[in-house]
Design an enzyme around this catalytic site. Structure first.
Site, PDB file in Angstrom:
ATOM      1  N   ILE A 119     -11.164 -22.064  -2.113  1.00  8.84           N
ATOM      2  CA  ILE A 119     -11.649 -21.897  -0.750  1.00  8.84           C
ATOM      3  C   ILE A 119     -11.246 -20.531  -0.214  1.00  8.84           C
ATOM      4  O   ILE A 119     -10.221 -19.967  -0.611  1.00  8.84           O
ATOM      5  CB  ILE A 119     -11.104 -23.033   0.163  1.00  8.84           C
ATOM      6  N   CYS A 120     -12.089 -19.973   0.651  1.00  7.47           N
ATOM      7  CA  CYS A 120     -11.782 -18.742   1.376  1.00  7.47           C
ATOM      8  C   CYS A 120     -11.476 -17.576   0.423  1.00  7.47           C
ATOM      9  O   CYS A 120     -12.251 -17.294  -0.476  1.00  7.47           O
ATOM     10  CB  CYS A 120     -10.640 -19.002   2.355  1.00  7.47           C
ATOM     11  N   GLY A 121     -10.345 -16.909   0.623  1.00  9.17           N
ATOM     12  CA  GLY A 121     -10.025 -15.734  -0.179  1.00  9.17           C
ATOM     13  C   GLY A 121      -9.964 -16.003  -1.664  1.00  9.17           C
ATOM     14  O   GLY A 121     -10.219 -15.100  -2.477  1.00  9.17           O
ATOM     15  N   ALA A 122      -9.630 -17.231  -2.052  1.00 10.19           N
ATOM     16  CA  ALA A 122      -9.591 -17.554  -3.479  1.00 10.19           C
ATOM     17  C   ALA A 122     -10.960 -17.381  -4.116  1.00 10.19           C
ATOM     18  O   ALA A 122     -11.064 -16.994  -5.290  1.00 10.19           O
ATOM     19  CB  ALA A 122      -9.081 -18.970  -3.687  1.00 10.19           C
ATOM     20  N   THR A 123     -12.040 -17.636  -3.348  1.00 11.34           N
ATOM     21  CA  THR A 123     -13.375 -17.428  -3.906  1.00 11.34           C
ATOM     22  C   THR A 123     -13.641 -15.948  -4.140  1.00 11.34           C
ATOM     23  O   THR A 123     -14.361 -15.578  -5.060  1.00 11.34           O
ATOM     24  CB  THR A 123     -14.467 -18.008  -2.986  1.00 11.34           C
TER      25      THR A 123
END
Length: 205
Positions: free
Chosen positions: A107-111
């Protein structure tokens, strides 16, 4: 048999993005089969990390020591270190899990980190915005979906402002609930519909 869901932890982890996920996985009363899953945190080292919310977490395990065979899923929350070398071990582990057919949820920055590594080039996916991923120079723009959360086989991606949808996608992939229970859960938490609460009560959830 109890299966382990690994939650990656690192400095600046956006703790609110997994706030709907971990309690329901870890609490047997919420699971279709009590005790089916347990949550374990995994860090790059055994050193404590500090989340964006200021929580200090001591990892249960070291990333290098876990294998896909050890895990039911790897969950990656957003963070501020995703564009740096400090996040590379988590991207490498993601690739290892996906190659082995073990699901990963980001999710979010991990993507953004997965996009930069080419892991979203050939998979339908979502993120915070198309422009966010385009800024890393990835090749999967045609497969971007403007949705809160997207599941493509073993990979779940989500926008940072959709933690409830992220949780629902994870629960679905782990087969934690009967559809009726999951629908009621989402009505309560995702749609703020109090009827969801009353529908959950008879199920013991």
């Amino acid at each position: 048999m109890t299966e382990t869901v690994h939650v990656a932890v690192y400095d600046t982890l956006a703790d609110w993005e997994i706030g709907y996920v971990t309690p329901h996985i870890a609490d047997p009363e919420w699971q279709r089969s009590p005790g089916r899953y347990r949550v374990r945190t995994v860090g790059a080292t055994t050193e404590p990390v500090t989340t964006k919310g200021g929580l200090r977490i001591l990892p249960d395990a070291v990333l290098a020591d876990i294998t896909p065979e050890d895990s039911a899923m790897l969950i990656l929350a957003g963070n501020d270190i995703w564009p740096t070398d400090a996040y590379a071990p988590f991207v490498d582990k993601t690739r290892q899990f996906l190659d082995a057919g073990v699901p990963v949820a980001a999710i979010c920055g991990a993507t953004g980190a997965l996009a930069a590594a080419g892991l979203l080039d050939e998979r339908p996916h979502t993120s915070n915005a198309p422009e966010f991923l385009q800024s890393v120079g990835y090749g999967g723009a045609d497969l971007y979906r403007d949705e809160p959360a997207v599941t493509d086989g073993d990979l779940i991606t989500a926008s940072g402002i959709a933690p409830v949808d992220f949780a629902r996608a994870i629960f679905t992939r782990l087969d934690m609930y009967e559809p009726r229970v999951l629908d009621a859960w989402y009505a309560l938490y995702g749609e703020r519909d109090p009827r969801g609460y009353y529908e959950l009560m008879p199920s013991g959830s």
